[in-house]
Design a protein around this motif. Structure first.
Motif, PDB file in Angstrom:
ATOM      1  N   LEU A 121       0.856  -1.188   0.000  1.00  0.00           N
ATOM      2  CA  LEU A 121       0.000   0.000   0.000  1.00  0.00           C
ATOM      3  C   LEU A 121       0.889   1.235   0.000  1.00  0.00           C
ATOM      4  O   LEU A 121       2.045   1.181   0.413  1.00  0.00           O
ATOM      5  N   PHE A 122       0.318   2.347  -0.469  1.00  0.00           N
ATOM      6  CA  PHE A 122       1.080   3.597  -0.470  1.00  0.00           C
ATOM      7  C   PHE A 122       0.988   4.209   0.921  1.00  0.00           C
ATOM      8  O   PHE A 122      -0.093   4.608   1.350  1.00  0.00           O
ATOM      9  N   PRO A 123       2.100   4.281   1.643  1.00  0.00           N
ATOM     10  CA  PRO A 123       2.037   4.656   3.056  1.00  0.00           C
ATOM     11  C   PRO A 123       1.638   6.110   3.290  1.00  0.00           C
ATOM     12  O   PRO A 123       1.164   6.447   4.364  1.00  0.00           O
ATOM     13  N   HIS A 124       1.822   6.949   2.276  1.00  0.00           N
ATOM     14  CA  HIS A 124       1.537   8.369   2.468  1.00  0.00           C
ATOM     15  C   HIS A 124       0.104   8.714   2.077  1.00  0.00           C
ATOM     16  O   HIS A 124      -0.271   9.875   2.063  1.00  0.00           O
ATOM     17  N   MET A 125      -0.667   7.706   1.715  1.00  0.00           N
ATOM     18  CA  MET A 125      -2.062   7.952   1.353  1.00  0.00           C
ATOM     19  C   MET A 125      -2.963   7.219   2.342  1.00  0.00           C
ATOM     20  O   MET A 125      -2.606   6.158   2.843  1.00  0.00           O
ATOM     21  N   TYR A 166      -4.276   5.833   7.922  1.00  0.00           N
ATOM     22  CA  TYR A 166      -3.121   5.509   7.094  1.00  0.00           C
ATOM     23  C   TYR A 166      -2.798   4.023   7.256  1.00  0.00           C
ATOM     24  O   TYR A 166      -3.101   3.438   8.304  1.00  0.00           O
ATOM     25  N   HIS A 168      -0.324   2.317   8.099  1.00  0.00           N
ATOM     26  CA  HIS A 168       0.416   1.852   9.281  1.00  0.00           C
ATOM     27  C   HIS A 168      -0.470   1.780  10.522  1.00  0.00           C
ATOM     28  O   HIS A 168      -0.067   1.219  11.535  1.00  0.00           O
TER      29      HIS A 168
END
Lengths: 277, 221
Positions: A121-125, A166, A168
């Protein structure tokens, strides 16, 4: 705002129809012939042939290093085989032995979507942004529509509350379910799963397999690389056992698991099902 | 009132003003241009094309292997010899931008490489082009990694702009030099200039910490 239906596989019509009805004579969605691939001197695929019909679930099992992940990645353009052909229904056949035809390869890539072992997954989205990124940025789906569809999909996998978190902040199982939704949101013809539960804690495996099984029951076409033999037994239409870069044996799960013809298959199953013997 | 203290107080605002009108705009302009340059050089350096990456390597090597003061003098005092006369401000901005471009390129390259390969693959499988992947997926994550080293580069740059005083740019240090020459109070004025640089850099470090915190929101702790 109108309620949006969760995407259904583009072909095959009524997804609530019993899948077995079409399992044997449905149209072939994908056929791979003579796929070969070497990494340096290491020949990991030595001529792989198989096909996937619409609505069918094919699982690839086999020891690590057998090449099953490479096969999966080849279907999606993440690996480029050295030789062999790949043909999606309705698309041009790609012959890997010939110089790259970029447009055809990109068209091939867009027929499928991948769920990775480590979700990627894109961690900043946020969760929602992850899911709508492809539809909005790539497929140019109107934003409102993409958001509504993403919400519906997230709700279906039990993550309605997690939109704005997010990655995480989620558990491994939740992350992987978002990964699945991100793939579904692209409405691909074919879903590819690369050991989707191998990186999960054991108690989280079930929730992810459950979602995949439901998608299978709904009629999605999928190729699943897995170590979960129980899952393969329950969800697969066809099981391919790979070892040493070849398909050693293939068949219906009940045949493979209860009555394997090949010695190598038998030994592999023994090692996994009865590790202490 | 002590004469020294009075001179200190009287010259404080003019020097700060020199910083606000000279040092800071010079640093900001050079940093902005330098970053764009650095991104381009970093991407060239990562290119599979050997000629392209070779050009980037060469540029980085020259910038890092030669003194900034020499670069500045070549542009301002050297180029007129071949008929290219550039004013002090543009000369300074060109020299500092080229310098930032060389140093920041390596920072950006490392930051791009630090983003896991799976991120490229995930973007590829959802159909993204490489340039969209870079813009939407890789650079936002690389930005987080590169903020601390790029902040260092920026703070160094702020201090390095004092070299521009040698090519007649009116900035913080040149103002201090002028007052010192007039008053003959060298120790006082240069220490005052040092103090003001330090205050500027303290403010920048504060800004860096806030930026890092903002970019940290998606990072697990």
């Amino acid at each position: 705002m109108s309620p949006t239906d969760a995407p259904v596989p583009p072909a095959g019509g009524d997804s609530s129809a019993p899948r077995d009805a079409g399992a044997t004579d449905a149209a072939v969605l994908l056929s791979a012939r003579g796929i070969r691939k070497s990494f340096g001197a290491n020949e990991v695929l030595r001529g792989i042939d198989f096909s996937v019909r619409r609505g069918e679930v094919v699982t690839l099992i086999g020891p690590s290093g057998s090449g099953k992940t490479t096969v999966l990645r080849s279907l999606n353009g993440l690996e480029t085989p050295d030789a062999g052909t790949l043909e999606f229904d309705g698309g041009p056949a790609i012959d890997f032995a010939r110089p790259a035809d970029k447009a055809a390869r990109l068209a091939m890539r867009d027929r499928s979507a991948m769920v990775f072992q480590h979700h990627n997954l894109f961690p900043h989205m946020t969760v929602l942004e992850n899911v709508v990124e492809g539809p909005i940025r790539v497929q140019r789906v109107p934003k409102a529509q993409a958001l509504a569809e993403a919400s519906a999909l997230l709700e279906r996998v039990g993550l309605a509350e997690k939109h704005d978190q997010y990655p995480h902040q989620l558990s491994g199982g939740q992350q992987q379910r978002v990964g699945i939704v991100r793939a579904l949101a692209l409405k691909p013809d074919l879903l590819l799963f690369d050991e989707p539960t191998s990186a999960l804690d054991p108690e989280l495996v079930g929730e992810v397999l459950h979602v995949i099984k439901e998608l299978a029951d709904e009629g999605w076409t999928m190729v699943v690389v897995t170590h979960e033999l129980q899952f393969a037994r329950q969800a697969a239409d066809e099981v391919l056992f790979m070892d040493g870069g070849v398909v050693v044996e293939r068949g219906a799960p009940k045949d493979i698991f209860t009555n394997p013809r090949e010695e190598r298959t038998r030994r592999f199953l023994d090692r996994i099902l009865r590790p202490l013997d | 009132m002590n004469e020294g203290l009075q001179l200190f107080l009287e010259s404080f605002w003019p020097i700060v003003w020199g910083g606000i009108t000279g040092t800071i705009p010079l640093a900001l302009a050079s940093f902005a241009i330098g970053l764009v340059l650095a991104l381009a050089v970093a991407l060239m350096r990562l290119s599979k094309n050997r000629v392209v990456s070779g050009i980037a390597r060469f540029y980085i090597s020259v910038i890092r292997g030669t003194p900034l003061l020499v670069q500045l003098f070549v542009i301002f005092y050297g180029l007129p010899a071949v008929g290219l006369v550039i004013d002090p401000w543009p000369s300074a901005i060109i020299a500092f931008s080229l310098n930032v471009g060389g140093y920041a390129a390596e920072i950006i390259r490392a930051a791009i490489l630090s983003v896991p390969k799976g991120q490229w693959e995930a973007a590829y499988t959802i159909g993204m082009s490489p340039s969209t992947t870079l813009r939407r997926v890789i650079l936002p994550q690389a930005a987080r990694v590169s903020v601390p080293p790029l902040s260092n580069t920026f703070i160094s740059l702020v201090k390095d702009t004092s070299l521009a005083s040698l090519i007649l740019v009116t900035e913080l240090f040149r103002v201090a030099q002028q007052i010192a020459a007039f008053s003959q109070e060298f120790m006082l004025l240069y220490l005052e200039a040092a103090l003001i640089y330090w205050l500027f850099c303290l403010a920048l470090s504060g800004g860096q910490m806030r930026l890092e915190k903002r970019l940290d929101r998606y990072v697990a702790h």
